[in-house]
Design an enzyme around this catalytic site. Structure first.
Site, short mmCIF file in Angstrom:
data_model
loop_
_atom_site.label_atom_id
_atom_site.label_comp_id
_atom_site.label_asym_id
_atom_site.label_seq_id
_atom_site.Cartn_x
_atom_site.Cartn_y
_atom_site.Cartn_z
N VAL A 11 0.83 -1.21 0.00
CA VAL A 11 0.00 0.00 0.00
C VAL A 11 0.87 1.26 0.00
CG1 VAL A 11 -1.57 1.38 1.43
CG2 VAL A 11 -2.04 -1.03 1.03
N THR A 26 -5.64 -0.78 7.29
CA THR A 26 -7.00 -1.25 7.59
C THR A 26 -7.11 -1.48 9.09
OG1 THR A 26 -7.13 -2.27 5.43
CG2 THR A 26 -8.72 -3.02 7.09
N GLU A 46 -7.80 2.24 2.25
CA GLU A 46 -7.26 2.00 0.91
C GLU A 46 -7.98 0.82 0.29
OE1 GLU A 46 -5.03 3.66 -1.10
OE2 GLU A 46 -5.96 2.17 -2.39
N LEU A 55 -6.99 -0.43 -2.99
CA LEU A 55 -6.25 -0.97 -4.14
C LEU A 55 -6.13 -2.49 -4.04
CD1 LEU A 55 -3.15 -1.91 -3.26
CD2 LEU A 55 -2.76 0.54 -3.26
N LYS A 109 -14.39 0.16 5.00
CA LYS A 109 -13.28 -0.68 4.52
C LYS A 109 -13.55 -2.16 4.78
CE LYS A 109 -9.54 -2.31 3.06
NZ LYS A 109 -9.28 -2.45 1.64
N LEU A 120 -16.43 -12.76 -10.21
CA LEU A 120 -17.32 -13.90 -10.44
C LEU A 120 -16.54 -15.14 -10.89
CD1 LEU A 120 -20.56 -12.57 -12.21
CD2 LEU A 120 -20.18 -13.07 -9.80
N GLY A 131 -12.65 -20.28 -7.97
CA GLY A 131 -11.23 -20.63 -7.84
C GLY A 131 -11.03 -21.59 -6.69
N GLY A 147 -8.02 -15.74 -0.89
CA GLY A 147 -6.96 -15.58 0.10
C GLY A 147 -6.29 -14.24 -0.04
N CYS A 192 -5.37 -9.72 2.87
CA CYS A 192 -6.45 -8.89 3.43
C CYS A 192 -7.80 -9.56 3.58
CB CYS A 192 -6.57 -7.60 2.64
SG CYS A 192 -5.11 -6.57 2.90
P1 NAD Z 1 3.25 -4.66 4.04
O1 NAD Z 1 3.66 -5.59 5.13
O2 NAD Z 1 3.50 -5.02 2.62
O3 NAD Z 1 3.97 -3.25 4.26
C1 NAD Z 1 4.05 -2.58 5.47
C2 NAD Z 1 5.45 -1.99 5.60
O4 NAD Z 1 5.49 -1.13 6.74
C3 NAD Z 1 6.53 -3.05 5.81
O5 NAD Z 1 7.48 -2.93 4.77
C4 NAD Z 1 7.12 -2.69 7.18
O6 NAD Z 1 8.51 -2.93 7.25
C5 NAD Z 1 6.81 -1.21 7.27
N1 NAD Z 1 6.78 -0.65 8.62
C6 NAD Z 1 6.11 -1.13 9.70
N2 NAD Z 1 6.27 -0.29 10.74
C7 NAD Z 1 7.06 0.72 10.32
C8 NAD Z 1 7.60 1.88 10.95
N3 NAD Z 1 7.34 2.18 12.23
N4 NAD Z 1 8.41 2.70 10.23
C9 NAD Z 1 8.69 2.41 8.92
N5 NAD Z 1 8.20 1.32 8.28
C10 NAD Z 1 7.40 0.50 8.97
O7 NAD Z 1 1.71 -4.36 4.28
P2 NAD Z 1 0.64 -3.86 3.21
O8 NAD Z 1 0.16 -5.02 2.41
O9 NAD Z 1 1.17 -2.66 2.51
O10 NAD Z 1 -0.57 -3.45 4.17
C11 NAD Z 1 -0.50 -2.31 4.99
C12 NAD Z 1 -1.90 -2.01 5.50
O11 NAD Z 1 -2.75 -1.68 4.40
C13 NAD Z 1 -2.59 -3.16 6.21
O12 NAD Z 1 -3.40 -2.64 7.23
C14 NAD Z 1 -3.45 -3.78 5.14
O13 NAD Z 1 -4.57 -4.45 5.67
C15 NAD Z 1 -3.89 -2.55 4.37
N6 NAD Z 1 -4.24 -2.79 2.96
C16 NAD Z 1 -3.48 -3.63 2.21
C17 NAD Z 1 -3.78 -3.81 0.86
C18 NAD Z 1 -2.99 -4.76 0.00
O14 NAD Z 1 -3.39 -5.00 -1.14
N7 NAD Z 1 -1.88 -5.32 0.46
C19 NAD Z 1 -4.85 -3.09 0.29
C20 NAD Z 1 -5.59 -2.24 1.09
C21 NAD Z 1 -5.27 -2.08 2.43
C1 UGA Z 2 -8.54 -7.17 -1.95
C2 UGA Z 2 -9.63 -6.20 -2.42
O1 UGA Z 2 -10.05 -6.57 -3.73
C3 UGA Z 2 -9.11 -4.76 -2.43
O2 UGA Z 2 -10.15 -3.86 -2.79
C4 UGA Z 2 -8.60 -4.41 -1.05
O3 UGA Z 2 -8.04 -3.12 -1.03
C5 UGA Z 2 -7.54 -5.41 -0.65
O4 UGA Z 2 -8.08 -6.76 -0.68
C6 UGA Z 2 -7.05 -5.19 0.75
O5 UGA Z 2 -7.77 -4.69 1.58
O6 UGA Z 2 -5.91 -5.60 0.95
P1 UGA Z 2 -6.35 -8.24 -3.04
O7 UGA Z 2 -6.09 -8.85 -1.71
O8 UGA Z 2 -5.23 -7.61 -3.77
O9 UGA Z 2 -7.50 -7.11 -2.91
O10 UGA Z 2 -6.93 -9.40 -3.95
P2 UGA Z 2 -8.26 -9.64 -4.78
O11 UGA Z 2 -8.07 -9.31 -6.20
O12 UGA Z 2 -9.42 -9.07 -4.09
O13 UGA Z 2 -8.35 -11.24 -4.67
C7 UGA Z 2 -8.55 -11.84 -3.41
C8 UGA Z 2 -8.66 -13.35 -3.58
O14 UGA Z 2 -9.85 -13.66 -4.29
C9 UGA Z 2 -7.53 -13.97 -4.36
O15 UGA Z 2 -7.18 -15.20 -3.77
C10 UGA Z 2 -8.12 -14.17 -5.75
O16 UGA Z 2 -7.54 -15.21 -6.48
C11 UGA Z 2 -9.55 -14.49 -5.39
N1 UGA Z 2 -10.50 -14.18 -6.49
C12 UGA Z 2 -10.72 -12.90 -6.89
C13 UGA Z 2 -11.20 -15.23 -7.10
O17 UGA Z 2 -11.01 -16.41 -6.73
N2 UGA Z 2 -12.09 -14.93 -8.09
C14 UGA Z 2 -12.33 -13.67 -8.51
O18 UGA Z 2 -13.16 -13.47 -9.42
C15 UGA Z 2 -11.63 -12.62 -7.89
#
Ligand code: NAD
Ligand code: UGA
Length: 459
Positions: free
Chosen positions: A37, A147, A172, A174, A225, A271, A274, A278, A281
């Site tokens: 993120v 989150t 977020e 994405l 969220k 839709l 799979g 997983g 998130c």
């Molecule tokens: P991530 O583990 O990929 O990245 C988090 C980063 O923060 C790590 O690189 C870690 O080293 C760094 N960090 C932690 N504490 C720190 C500090 N005090 N100073 C500097 N760096 C620090 O996690 P992510 O997937 O980016 O997720 C972050 C948050 O966003 C979570 O709450 C997640 O639920 C939410 N989120 C994730 C996604 C996604 O697609 N991955 C999408 C939407 C929301």
């Molecule tokens: C998901 C949400 O789509 C994002 O909007 C959100 O920001 C994010 O979680 C988060 O909070 O981290 P992401 O984890 O990147 O995004 O993955 P998705 O594309 O949502 O897929 C999630 C799982 O569902 C995967 O295992 C994927 O393979 C599966 N999936 C998705 C299916 O099996 N079928 C589909 O049609 C879509």
């Protein structure tokens, strides 16, 4: 207060009702955490002309960024980051404390993993807030982009303990694999806070996206969220369950989904059946919402059912593989194609593919696995192998994974699996059998080549 409006067409309304909401001035922004993120968000904000300092405490991720390499697999991210760096709008630091000097906005993008009881573990958020609290510029706005459960904006305010600092929720949405596109073109921007002006200023950071802006209170924003991810997970559990039904009644799930998708109220997205949903998130956020509901005394059995149904889906895929091997896996070689939780990412957190691979080894199967993002070069039990891959034989390509296998199971929808030389796959396997848990392949084509084919929700 809820105020749904647009940056574009409804500009005057936005400016009128959310003061500052369309202010596109270049702002000084600190982003804490360069993960899936934080990194795309920082690069996007630099692209919009803001001056961004990105703090990352992980040495590997920081060193990669400083040497111009991306620490995560994400399409288009390298170009966007390089653009920001060369424009002098994006720089990196090891210290959150250093990043917040001079920052008007501080975005917390740190992990919120699942705690033991299913709730979100806020320790990283609290630690980051504590680290920067006393160093924040007077009047700075802290933004919870991680989150976080309901009440976290208040919690972060308490940790910071500064009456001049406001905390705003800005979840977020994405997706990994399309993070750059999603950051540049989000469906909506949600901001929530008691101070509407501060919330609108956070919304204005993203004004260049032209996305609808929803300004609300922090509790509602935090709920949005979890509601989004829980809805998506429930939709997928429905789809996967329907695939199971299709198998029983002899329907083709792909055509059923086509018939559903044309209904505009349902839509085509999300839709695809799979192996189960997983990732980092959906699993943790559905459990966190269930925990929130439980604490609030609300019986959210619908969501509990969606989670249980997902576990059944993993089990169904394992059963298909077992059946393809004649009913027992003991000592049987199984080729696994794909280990990430979906294609176009290197993320294996809570990956259904990995969970299935480990269940197969648990049943005595010898798993030979290939994934384009997993480096090979050490044996399955060496210290160099990440913990989550232990017990699997890692292969350099899909043919090696298929060699000697009684069945190949497609677990991640990497496009390259469509275009393999299936005559070669056939030649190297002990028994030419494919379980396609992503419905990626053309059943007729592979059957013509002599494979036994099992898909999801279709004959
Ligand atoms: P991530 O583990 O990929 O990245 C988090 C980063 O923060 C790590 O690189 C870690 O080293 C760094 N960090 C932690 N504490 C720190 C500090 N005090 N100073 C500097 N760096 C620090 O996690 P992510 O997937 O980016 O997720 C972050 C948050 O966003 C979570 O709450 C997640 O639920 C939410 N989120 C994730 C996604 C996604 O697609 N991955 C999408 C939407 C929301
Ligand atoms: C998901 C949400 O789509 C994002 O909007 C959100 O920001 C994010 O979680 C988060 O909070 O981290 P992401 O984890 O990147 O995004 O993955 P998705 O594309 O949502 O897929 C999630 C799982 O569902 C995967 O295992 C994927 O393979 C599966 N999936 C998705 C299916 O099996 N079928 C589909 O049609 C879509």
């Amino acid at each position: 207060m809820v105020n749904a409006t647009g940056f574009g067409a409804s500009l005057s309304m936005a400016a009128h009702s959310t003061p500052g909401g369309n202010d596109r001035r270049s702002r000084a922004v600190a982003v804490i955490g360069a993960g899936y993120v934080g990194l795309p968000t920082a690069a996007t904000l630099a692209h919009f002309g803001h001056r961004v300092v990105l703090a990352e405490q992980d040495e590997y991720r920081l060193a990669a960024l400083r040497s111009g390499r991306m620490p995560i697999v994400e399409a288009g991210l390298d170009e966007l980051v390089a653009e920001g760096v060369s424009a002098g709008l994006l720089r990196f630091t090891a210290s959150a404390a250093e990043a917040v000097a001079g920052a008007e906005f501080v975005l917390l993008c740190v992990p919120t993993p699942q705690g033991d009881d299913g709730s979100a573990d806020l320790s990283y958020v609290e630690a980051a807030a504590k680290e920067v609290g006393m160093l924040l510029e007077p009047g700075a706005i802290v933004v919870n982009k991680s989150t976080v459960p309901v009440g976290s904006a208040t919690l972060v305010e308490q940790v910071i303990g500064r009456p001049d600092v406001r905390v705003v929720s800005n979840p977020e949405f994405l997706r990994e694999g399309t993070a750059v596109r999603d950051s540049l073109h989000p469906d909506r921007i949600v901001v929530g806070g008691d101070d509407t002006h501060a919330a609108a200023m956070v919304g204005a950071l993203f004004a260049s996206t032209g996305a609808p802006l929803i300004v609300t209170d922090a509790t509602t924003s935090e709920t949005i969220k979890y509601a989004s991810n829980a809805f998506l997970a429930t939709k997928l559990s429905f789809v996967n369950a329907l695939a199971g039904l299709c198998e029983e009644v002899g329907a083709d799930v792909r055509d059923v989904m086509l018939g559903l998708g044309y209904d505009k109220r349902i839509g085509f997205d999300f839709l695809r059946p799979g192996p189960g949903w997983g990732g980092s998130c959906l699993p943790k956020d559905t459990r966190a919402l269930l925990h929130i509901a439980r604490e609030a005394g609300y019986d959210f059995s619908l969501l509990a059912g969606a989670i249980a149904s997902n576990d059944q889906q993993l089990a169904r895929v394992v059963a298909k593989v077992t059946a393809a091997c004649g009913g027992a896996l003991n000592g049987v070689s199984v080729g696994v194609w794909g280990l990430t939780f979906k294609a176009n990412t290197d993320d294996r957190r809570d990956s259904p593919a990995l969970q299935i691979a480990h269940r197969l080894t648990g049943l005595g199967g010898r798993v030979r696995a290939y994934d384009p993002t997993v480096a090979v070069g050490s044996d399955a039990h060496s210290d160099a192998v990440p913990d989550d891959l232990r017990g699997l034989s890692l292969c350099a390509d899909p043919y090696e994974a298929a060699t000697g296998a009684s069945v190949v199971v497609v677990l991640t929808e990497w496009d390259e699996f469509r275009w393999l030389d299936f005559a070669r796959v056939h030649a190297v396997m002990a028994t030419p059998s494919i379980v396609d848990a992503r419905n990626l392949l053309d059943p007729a084509a592979v059957r013509r080549m002599g494979f036994t084919y099992t898909g999801i929700g279709r004959q």
